[in-house]
Design a protein around this motif. Structure first.
Motif, PDB file in Angstrom:
ATOM      1  N   ASN A 143       0.806  -1.211   0.000  1.00 17.76           N
ATOM      2  CA  ASN A 143       0.000   0.000   0.000  1.00 17.76           C
ATOM      3  C   ASN A 143       0.842   1.265   0.000  1.00 17.76           C
ATOM      4  O   ASN A 143       1.568   1.536   0.948  1.00 17.76           O
ATOM      5  CB  ASN A 143      -0.926   0.017   1.219  1.00 17.76           C
ATOM      6  CG  ASN A 143      -1.876  -1.155   1.219  1.00 17.76           C
ATOM      7  OD1 ASN A 143      -2.171  -1.737   0.182  1.00 17.76           O
ATOM      8  ND2 ASN A 143      -2.356  -1.523   2.384  1.00 17.76           N
ATOM      9  N   ALA A 144       0.716   2.040  -1.070  1.00 20.15           N
ATOM     10  CA  ALA A 144       1.329   3.365  -1.162  1.00 20.15           C
ATOM     11  C   ALA A 144       0.231   4.407  -0.967  1.00 20.15           C
ATOM     12  O   ALA A 144      -0.938   4.065  -0.787  1.00 20.15           O
ATOM     13  CB  ALA A 144       2.010   3.541  -2.513  1.00 20.15           C
ATOM     14  N   ALA A 145       0.594   5.659  -1.033  1.00 22.34           N
ATOM     15  CA  ALA A 145      -0.377   6.741  -0.852  1.00 22.34           C
ATOM     16  C   ALA A 145      -1.473   6.654  -1.896  1.00 22.34           C
ATOM     17  O   ALA A 145      -1.207   6.468  -3.075  1.00 22.34           O
ATOM     18  CB  ALA A 145       0.310   8.093  -0.937  1.00 22.34           C
ATOM     19  N   GLY A 146      -2.715   6.754  -1.450  1.00 19.79           N
ATOM     20  CA  GLY A 146      -3.842   6.759  -2.368  1.00 19.79           C
ATOM     21  C   GLY A 146      -4.165   5.414  -2.976  1.00 19.79           C
ATOM     22  O   GLY A 146      -4.981   5.321  -3.880  1.00 19.79           O
ATOM     23  N   SER A 147      -3.550   4.331  -2.469  1.00 19.79           N
ATOM     24  CA  SER A 147      -3.788   3.025  -3.075  1.00 19.79           C
ATOM     25  C   SER A 147      -5.146   2.457  -2.692  1.00 19.79           C
ATOM     26  O   SER A 147      -5.694   1.642  -3.409  1.00 19.79           O
ATOM     27  CB  SER A 147      -2.688   2.035  -2.679  1.00 19.79           C
ATOM     28  OG  SER A 147      -2.764   1.751  -1.299  1.00 19.79           O
ATOM     29  N   GLY A 148      -5.660   2.861  -1.553  1.00 22.16           N
ATOM     30  CA  GLY A 148      -6.943   2.343  -1.098  1.00 22.16           C
ATOM     31  C   GLY A 148      -6.860   0.863  -0.801  1.00 22.16           C
ATOM     32  O   GLY A 148      -7.829   0.151  -0.849  1.00 22.16           O
ATOM     33  N   GLY A 149      -5.665   0.415  -0.476  1.00 16.31           N
ATOM     34  CA  GLY A 149      -5.431  -1.009  -0.251  1.00 16.31           C
ATOM     35  C   GLY A 149      -6.005  -1.496   1.059  1.00 16.31           C
ATOM     36  O   GLY A 149      -6.556  -0.745   1.855  1.00 16.31           O
ATOM     37  N   PHE A 150      -5.842  -2.779   1.291  1.00 18.19           N
ATOM     38  CA  PHE A 150      -6.326  -3.448   2.491  1.00 18.19           C
ATOM     39  C   PHE A 150      -5.406  -3.076   3.650  1.00 18.19           C
ATOM     40  O   PHE A 150      -4.218  -3.227   3.582  1.00 18.19           O
ATOM     41  CB  PHE A 150      -6.311  -4.952   2.231  1.00 18.19           C
ATOM     42  CG  PHE A 150      -6.826  -5.764   3.365  1.00 18.19           C
ATOM     43  CD1 PHE A 150      -8.181  -5.826   3.609  1.00 18.19           C
ATOM     44  CD2 PHE A 150      -5.976  -6.463   4.182  1.00 18.19           C
ATOM     45  CE1 PHE A 150      -8.669  -6.579   4.650  1.00 18.19           C
ATOM     46  CE2 PHE A 150      -6.452  -7.219   5.222  1.00 18.19           C
ATOM     47  CZ  PHE A 150      -7.807  -7.271   5.464  1.00 18.19           C
ATOM     48  N   GLY A 151      -5.945  -2.581   4.750  1.00 15.17           N
ATOM     49  CA  GLY A 151      -5.138  -2.239   5.915  1.00 15.17           C
ATOM     50  C   GLY A 151      -4.573  -0.832   5.828  1.00 15.17           C
ATOM     51  O   GLY A 151      -5.089   0.016   5.123  1.00 15.17           O
ATOM     52  N   ASN A 152      -3.483  -0.600   6.561  1.00 13.05           N
ATOM     53  CA  ASN A 152      -2.849   0.717   6.583  1.00 13.05           C
ATOM     54  C   ASN A 152      -2.341   1.106   5.212  1.00 13.05           C
ATOM     55  O   ASN A 152      -1.969   0.261   4.405  1.00 13.05           O
ATOM     56  CB  ASN A 152      -1.687   0.728   7.573  1.00 13.05           C
ATOM     57  CG  ASN A 152      -2.156   0.820   9.005  1.00 13.05           C
ATOM     58  OD1 ASN A 152      -3.180   1.419   9.289  1.00 13.05           O
ATOM     59  ND2 ASN A 152      -1.411   0.218   9.897  1.00 13.05           N
ATOM     60  N   VAL A 153      -2.301   2.396   4.955  1.00  8.19           N
ATOM     61  CA  VAL A 153      -1.820   2.903   3.679  1.00  8.19           C
ATOM     62  C   VAL A 153      -0.605   3.784   3.943  1.00  8.19           C
ATOM     63  O   VAL A 153      -0.649   4.674   4.776  1.00  8.19           O
ATOM     64  CB  VAL A 153      -2.921   3.710   2.955  1.00  8.19           C
ATOM     65  CG1 VAL A 153      -2.393   4.284   1.657  1.00  8.19           C
ATOM     66  CG2 VAL A 153      -4.122   2.819   2.681  1.00  8.19           C
ATOM     67  N   GLY A 154       0.493   3.504   3.228  1.00  6.22           N
ATOM     68  CA  GLY A 154       1.714   4.284   3.378  1.00  6.22           C
ATOM     69  C   GLY A 154       1.574   5.653   2.741  1.00  6.22           C
ATOM     70  O   GLY A 154       0.569   5.984   2.116  1.00  6.22           O
ATOM     71  N   ALA A 155       2.625   6.450   2.880  1.00  6.13           N
ATOM     72  CA  ALA A 155       2.595   7.813   2.380  1.00  6.13           C
ATOM     73  C   ALA A 155       3.470   8.000   1.144  1.00  6.13           C
ATOM     74  O   ALA A 155       3.554   9.101   0.629  1.00  6.13           O
ATOM     75  CB  ALA A 155       3.048   8.770   3.481  1.00  6.13           C
ATOM     76  N   LEU A 156       4.131   6.953   0.674  1.00  2.00           N
ATOM     77  CA  LEU A 156       4.988   7.066  -0.508  1.00  2.00           C
ATOM     78  C   LEU A 156       4.126   7.330  -1.733  1.00  2.00           C
ATOM     79  O   LEU A 156       3.103   6.671  -1.936  1.00  2.00           O
ATOM     80  CB  LEU A 156       5.788   5.779  -0.700  1.00  2.00           C
ATOM     81  CG  LEU A 156       6.831   5.802  -1.811  1.00  2.00           C
ATOM     82  CD1 LEU A 156       7.972   6.744  -1.435  1.00  2.00           C
ATOM     83  CD2 LEU A 156       7.378   4.414  -2.050  1.00  2.00           C
ATOM     84  N   ALA A 157       4.527   8.307  -2.534  1.00  2.00           N
ATOM     85  CA  ALA A 157       3.754   8.665  -3.731  1.00  2.00           C
ATOM     86  C   ALA A 157       3.592   7.450  -4.636  1.00  2.00           C
ATOM     87  O   ALA A 157       4.532   6.683  -4.837  1.00  2.00           O
ATOM     88  CB  ALA A 157       4.451   9.787  -4.488  1.00  2.00           C
ATOM     89  N   SER A 158       2.402   7.265  -5.183  1.00  2.00           N
ATOM     90  CA  SER A 158       2.126   6.066  -5.972  1.00  2.00           C
ATOM     91  C   SER A 158       2.944   5.994  -7.255  1.00  2.00           C
ATOM     92  O   SER A 158       3.233   4.912  -7.728  1.00  2.00           O
ATOM     93  CB  SER A 158       0.636   5.971  -6.296  1.00  2.00           C
ATOM     94  OG  SER A 158       0.239   7.097  -7.039  1.00  2.00           O
TER      95      SER A 158
END
Length: 166
Positions: A143-158
């Protein structure tokens, strides 16, 4: 009259070549810079491979997810790789060579279940006595920024993250 043979290029031909090279450079340089940053991000994912294995093994054994795993040393591109002992999430923190803080994190989130019915791994903080190991294979959501993934989302630009993290 004798025809004179042309030697060299005319000024307009040279100007056209310089303009073409300038346009190509304007496109290629930013693409190359993104490519080098993405290769640094891949280094963090490679360092996290051992953590992913530890989480999967510990999940099947019913112990805390970070048991027996030692974090790797910091590198010029990766500050740290950490495993959350209760839910198995892996947090990769990158240096300023990748992205400036606080936009320099990437999460790897473990889950079980088929697409559309993903289930987080159970809380392992109680150890073997209270923990029920998950059934089936453990998959990972990056999960990167804006990924909308499962669980926590990181802040690294997609645009800097691998395709599976976007």
């Amino acid at each position: 009259m004798k025809k004179q043979m042309q030697l060299g290029f005319t000024l307009i031909e040279l100007m056209i070549v310089v303009a073409i090279i300038g346009i190509l450079a304007a496109v290629a340089i930013p693409a190359y810079q993104d490519y080098t940053v993405r290769s640094r991000v891949t280094e963090g994912l490679n360092l996290a491979a051992a953590a992913k294995l530890a989480v999967a093994e510990n999940a099947s054994n019913g112990v805390e997810y970070d048991a027996g795993w030692n974090p790797p040393e910091a590198t010029p591109n990766v500050t740290s790789v950490a495993v959350d002992d209760t839910n198995g999430e892996i947090l990769i923190t990158y240096t300023a060579a990748v992205a400036a803080a606080p936009n320099n994190t990437l999460y790897l989130v473990p889950y079980t279940g088929a697409a559309g019915s993903e289930v987080a791994l159970p809380d392992s903080s109680g150890g073997i006595g209270t923990y029920t190991p998950p059934t089936g294979r453990i998959a990972w959501s990056c999960n990167a920024a804006g990924s909308g993934g499962f669980g926590n989302v990181g802040a690294l630009a997609s645009n800097l993250a691998p395709a599976e993290c976007r």
